[in-house]
Every structure is written in structure tokens, then in C-alpha cells.
Design a protein around this motif. Sequence first.
Motif, PDB file in Angstrom:
ATOM      1  N   ALA A 167       0.822  -1.213   0.000  1.00 23.27           N
ATOM      2  CA  ALA A 167       0.000   0.000   0.000  1.00 23.27           C
ATOM      3  C   ALA A 167       0.852   1.257   0.000  1.00 23.27           C
ATOM      4  N   ASP A 168       2.100   1.140  -0.511  1.00 29.44           N
ATOM      5  CA  ASP A 168       2.986   2.305  -0.523  1.00 29.44           C
ATOM      6  C   ASP A 168       2.479   3.398  -1.454  1.00 29.44           C
ATOM      7  N   ASN A 169       1.745   3.013  -2.484  1.00 28.23           N
ATOM      8  CA  ASN A 169       1.262   3.990  -3.460  1.00 28.23           C
ATOM      9  C   ASN A 169      -0.217   4.343  -3.252  1.00 28.23           C
ATOM     10  N   VAL A 170      -0.773   3.941  -2.112  1.00 24.46           N
ATOM     11  CA  VAL A 170      -2.199   4.182  -1.840  1.00 24.46           C
ATOM     12  C   VAL A 170      -2.366   5.481  -1.048  1.00 24.46           C
ATOM     13  N   HIS A 171      -3.360   6.268  -1.411  1.00 23.25           N
ATOM     14  CA  HIS A 171      -3.652   7.531  -0.740  1.00 23.25           C
ATOM     15  C   HIS A 171      -5.140   7.601  -0.412  1.00 23.25           C
ATOM     16  N   VAL A 172      -5.445   8.196   0.739  1.00 21.68           N
ATOM     17  CA  VAL A 172      -6.842   8.334   1.177  1.00 21.68           C
ATOM     18  C   VAL A 172      -7.124   9.807   1.424  1.00 21.68           C
ATOM     19  N   VAL A 199     -10.469   6.564  -1.997  1.00 24.24           N
ATOM     20  CA  VAL A 199      -9.207   5.843  -1.916  1.00 24.24           C
ATOM     21  C   VAL A 199      -8.694   5.627  -3.336  1.00 24.24           C
ATOM     22  N   TYR A 200      -7.439   5.979  -3.558  1.00 20.93           N
ATOM     23  CA  TYR A 200      -6.886   5.782  -4.909  1.00 20.93           C
ATOM     24  C   TYR A 200      -5.423   5.347  -4.799  1.00 20.93           C
ATOM     25  N   ALA A 201      -5.001   4.657  -5.866  1.00 18.02           N
ATOM     26  CA  ALA A 201      -3.616   4.183  -5.928  1.00 18.02           C
ATOM     27  C   ALA A 201      -2.940   4.815  -7.139  1.00 18.02           C
ATOM     28  N   GLU A 202      -1.730   5.259  -6.953  1.00 21.92           N
ATOM     29  CA  GLU A 202      -0.956   5.806  -8.067  1.00 21.92           C
ATOM     30  C   GLU A 202      -0.220   4.668  -8.761  1.00 21.92           C
ATOM     31  N   ARG A 203      -0.519   4.489 -10.059  1.00 26.44           N
ATOM     32  CA  ARG A 203       0.104   3.395 -10.813  1.00 26.44           C
ATOM     33  C   ARG A 203       0.757   3.938 -12.086  1.00 26.44           C
ATOM     34  N   GLU A 204       1.871   3.346 -12.435  1.00 27.94           N
ATOM     35  CA  GLU A 204       2.618   3.795 -13.609  1.00 27.94           C
ATOM     36  C   GLU A 204       2.100   3.090 -14.868  1.00 27.94           C
ATOM     37  N   VAL A 205       1.935   3.863 -15.926  1.00 33.91           N
ATOM     38  CA  VAL A 205       1.427   3.314 -17.193  1.00 33.91           C
ATOM     39  C   VAL A 205       2.569   2.590 -17.908  1.00 33.91           C
ATOM     40  N   SER A 212      -1.836  -1.067 -17.483  1.00 31.82           N
ATOM     41  CA  SER A 212      -1.580  -1.117 -18.928  1.00 31.82           C
ATOM     42  C   SER A 212      -2.058   0.176 -19.584  1.00 31.82           C
ATOM     43  N   LEU A 213      -1.503   0.477 -20.762  1.00 32.51           N
ATOM     44  CA  LEU A 213      -1.874   1.698 -21.486  1.00 32.51           C
ATOM     45  C   LEU A 213      -3.360   1.696 -21.834  1.00 32.51           C
ATOM     46  N   VAL A 214      -3.874   0.546 -22.203  1.00 33.58           N
ATOM     47  CA  VAL A 214      -5.303   0.455 -22.579  1.00 33.58           C
ATOM     48  C   VAL A 214      -6.189   0.802 -21.387  1.00 33.58           C
ATOM     49  N   ASP A 215      -5.886   0.212 -20.227  1.00 30.84           N
ATOM     50  CA  ASP A 215      -6.694   0.481 -19.030  1.00 30.84           C
ATOM     51  C   ASP A 215      -6.519   1.925 -18.562  1.00 30.84           C
ATOM     52  N   ALA A 216      -5.308   2.446 -18.717  1.00 31.37           N
ATOM     53  CA  ALA A 216      -5.056   3.823 -18.292  1.00 31.37           C
ATOM     54  C   ALA A 216      -5.851   4.809 -19.126  1.00 31.37           C
ATOM     55  N   GLN A 217      -5.969   4.542 -20.417  1.00 34.15           N
ATOM     56  CA  GLN A 217      -6.704   5.446 -21.302  1.00 34.15           C
ATOM     57  C   GLN A 217      -8.211   5.394 -21.064  1.00 34.15           C
ATOM     58  N   LYS A 218      -8.685   4.322 -20.419  1.00 38.32           N
ATOM     59  CA  LYS A 218     -10.094   4.278 -20.037  1.00 38.32           C
ATOM     60  C   LYS A 218     -10.387   5.285 -18.909  1.00 38.32           C
ATOM     61  N   ILE A 219      -9.347   5.530 -18.122  1.00 43.11           N
ATOM     62  CA  ILE A 219      -9.492   6.493 -17.020  1.00 43.11           C
ATOM     63  C   ILE A 219      -9.195   7.897 -17.520  1.00 43.11           C
ATOM     64  N   ASN A 220      -8.104   8.009 -18.293  1.00 47.03           N
ATOM     65  CA  ASN A 220      -7.704   9.302 -18.847  1.00 47.03           C
ATOM     66  C   ASN A 220      -7.278   9.077 -20.292  1.00 47.03           C
ATOM     67  N   THR A 221      -8.058   9.601 -21.216  1.00 46.31           N
ATOM     68  CA  THR A 221      -7.811   9.373 -22.646  1.00 46.31           C
ATOM     69  C   THR A 221      -6.455   9.913 -23.101  1.00 46.31           C
ATOM     70  N   ASN A 222      -5.887  10.833 -22.340  1.00 49.01           N
ATOM     71  CA  ASN A 222      -4.606  11.432 -22.709  1.00 49.01           C
ATOM     72  C   ASN A 222      -3.412  10.705 -22.080  1.00 49.01           C
ATOM     73  N   MET A 243       1.854   8.684 -14.477  1.00 51.86           N
ATOM     74  CA  MET A 243       1.315   8.167 -13.217  1.00 51.86           C
ATOM     75  C   MET A 243      -0.187   8.436 -13.198  1.00 51.86           C
ATOM     76  N   ILE A 244      -0.957   7.368 -13.090  1.00 53.27           N
ATOM     77  CA  ILE A 244      -2.421   7.480 -13.133  1.00 53.27           C
ATOM     78  C   ILE A 244      -3.004   7.161 -11.759  1.00 53.27           C
ATOM     79  N   LYS A 245      -3.978   7.988 -11.331  1.00 51.29           N
ATOM     80  CA  LYS A 245      -4.682   7.732 -10.080  1.00 51.29           C
ATOM     81  C   LYS A 245      -5.860   6.795 -10.350  1.00 51.29           C
ATOM     82  N   VAL A 246      -5.777   5.604  -9.777  1.00 51.03           N
ATOM     83  CA  VAL A 246      -6.817   4.591  -9.986  1.00 51.03           C
ATOM     84  C   VAL A 246      -7.654   4.494  -8.712  1.00 51.03           C
ATOM     85  N   GLU A 247      -8.937   4.763  -8.847  1.00 47.67           N
ATOM     86  CA  GLU A 247      -9.817   4.730  -7.669  1.00 47.67           C
ATOM     87  C   GLU A 247     -10.022   3.290  -7.202  1.00 47.67           C
ATOM     88  N   ILE A 248     -10.020   3.128  -5.875  1.00 51.41           N
ATOM     89  CA  ILE A 248     -10.227   1.806  -5.276  1.00 51.41           C
ATOM     90  C   ILE A 248     -11.550   1.840  -4.502  1.00 51.41           C
TER      91      ILE A 248
END
Length: 391
Positions: free
Chosen positions: A42-47, A58-64, A76-86, A92-97
Amino acid sequence: MNKELMEALDILEKEKNISKDTLLGAIEQSLIQACKNHFGKADNVHVTINPETCDFSVYAEREVKEFVDDPALEISLVDAQKINTNAELGDMIKVEIHSKEFGRIATQNAKNVILQKIREEERKVLYDQYYGMEKEVVTGIVQRVMGKNVSVNLGKADGILSENEQVKGEEFEPTERIKVYILEVKDTPKGPRILLSRTHPGLVKRLFESEVAEVKDGTVEIKSIAREAGSRTKIAVWSNDPDVDPVGACVGMNGARVNSIVEELRGEKIDIINWDENPAILIENALSPAKVIAVMADPDEKTALVVVPDYQLSLAIGKEGQNARLAARLTGFKIDIKSETQARESGELYDYDDEDEYYDEEEYSEEGAVESKETETEETEGVSEETTVEE
């Protein structure tokens, strides 16, 4: 707005006296712990929690990355673009948990973290509350007698009245109300350990402060206390106002004030005396009710010789030496008490039959001193050296 969470926090804050910020911090830690149990790290998890609405995310920062090796840290790039098209590789993408995704074990562990934090804060609040009451007198209810110790309920916590801090001969019954002196408060993993006393001199001082308004507001000051719990106490008092009698203020009308304290102490006798900066006068007062003929005090050595009438010797010493012992504790002097006869025989007390023979230092001129010496020589001529000459 999370109304249920807000209501729960308000109730806990009111009942447990735990601040809402502390509780929100506990919830934050529990969510991070749940993520750690669910994802393995949970080192990359933020609340984030809004203290006004109690809404949290709650979100986790993950590298594309093109190829994902660690799902907890990468996306993955495909999943990251579902969250942010750019999104691009290396971002670094913030993925909601969502907390609903947590398993039963992760949820239970999160719950335990919150409960543990609440218990810790509750113990800390209790400790701080009673620690601030050290050296004070409180009213408690006897809970139970545990061997030779007594458990006393003080409201939100229980205190221990050990055998050493009990007055010899006192017995307590469950549900009985008693006043106790908080001797010490210790912090333990199971909560504050509160040690109580019924023998400490501070108990008498605090009782006088509660009963005598002049003592409470500082007009009358208790300078010294000497106590043998259950038997007798001597206190020396001083008034900062010349119009206020310190002893009278402590005794009260018809002894009402001191009698209420004596009743609380279950019949313990209390002697109230006037404090004096002059050690001789203080020692004389401290030996009350005995009458004193003379006091020869040495402030440097803290010793004093007291001469009392023959018939007052036993009264001055007291039963088993109690009066003299308490007077010594009260004044801080080592007191040697002698009867008038003993003092005369040892040469420590002299008689002066004619008061006119006492001379004022200023009026006693050198001329007068010479005349007096000549007269004394004439009067004492022929008297042996061993004969005591009375002036």
C-alpha cells in the motif's frame, strides 16, 4: 454526504471524548491497511477524507506500462486510457479503489484498526484527565475489597487504595462514598493505573481548601502539615490579611469547618496553630496544648531545647511521644524537651528574681557597666566560686 459516518463520529466524540480528527485519522489508517491486505502492498495508496461531509475516496498511483508485471504498482496503457484518454506510457495514473472490492479478511482487519485506535485514544484521554488531577481530592464509591486493597470507582476509571495508604482501623463497605487523595497516575497498556491514599497529609490540606474559603482564595495559607493518619494532625497557618484570624477561619463558627473535616477523617484530631517566622515562637505554638517556659532554638543546626513546667512534661511529649514528634515534623527542628527541674539541674535554665536587673543594651553604658562590676565584686566578696550568684 456520508450522514451515517458523521452521526457515528459525533456520538463517539461525545461519549468517548475523542476528537473527530483523531477518528478520521483512524479511518484513513484502516483503509490503507485494508489495501495492504488486499493488494499485498500500500505504498502507493492515498486516502482523502472531507472532514465536513465525511466523504472519502481511496486511490492508488500506478505507472502506465506496455506490459504489466505488478498490478498493484502498474497499469496497462489500454486500461489507463479508459481512465484518462490522454494517458501515455510512463505517466502516473490515479486509480480509484472501491472499498466494496475488499475481501472479508481485509475488511475485518480494517475494523480492528479502527477499534484499536479508539481504545488507545480512550485510554489516553482517561490518563490525561486523571493525570491532571494528581495531588487532588476526589469523591469515589467503594467497588469491592480485593484482599487488603480496595477498588474505588472515580467515575470513568477505578483507583486502587492499597493497604499502605489506608488508615489503620478503617473499614469500607461496597457502595460507600469516601474522599481519597490521588497519589499517582501511571500509564499502562490496560489504561491508567490510579493510586489513591487516605493517609497522605495532602488529603487534609485539600479538605481545608474545600471547606475554608479563606484557604481556597489564598487569604489564609497552610504553611506546614504534620500528620499521623487516624490519630492526630497538626497544621500551621498564616494569614496574609492582618484583619483575618487564620486559626479562627479554619476552625469556623462553633468549630463547624474543622468538625466537618474531622468527621470525614473519621474522628482524627486536628490541632491548628499560628505560623511564625521566629522558630522559638513557632515551636512553642507547635507544642500546644502544652505550656512552655522557654525555647532555645538554633536555626543553623535546626535544633531546639524546650523547657516546660514539671507537670506539663508528659503533655508536651504526648502519648508515646506523639505531640513532640508531630511538633518536630511541623517545624523541621529536632526538639529536646526538658522539665523545669531537669533544666535547672543541668544549668540550662537560670532564674532572675528581680526583673529590674535586666538592662537595655542602649541604656547600659560603659560607665554603668564598670560601676555594676565594682558593686558585684563588693557584694560577692568572700563567696566561693562554686556558689551560684543570683543577679
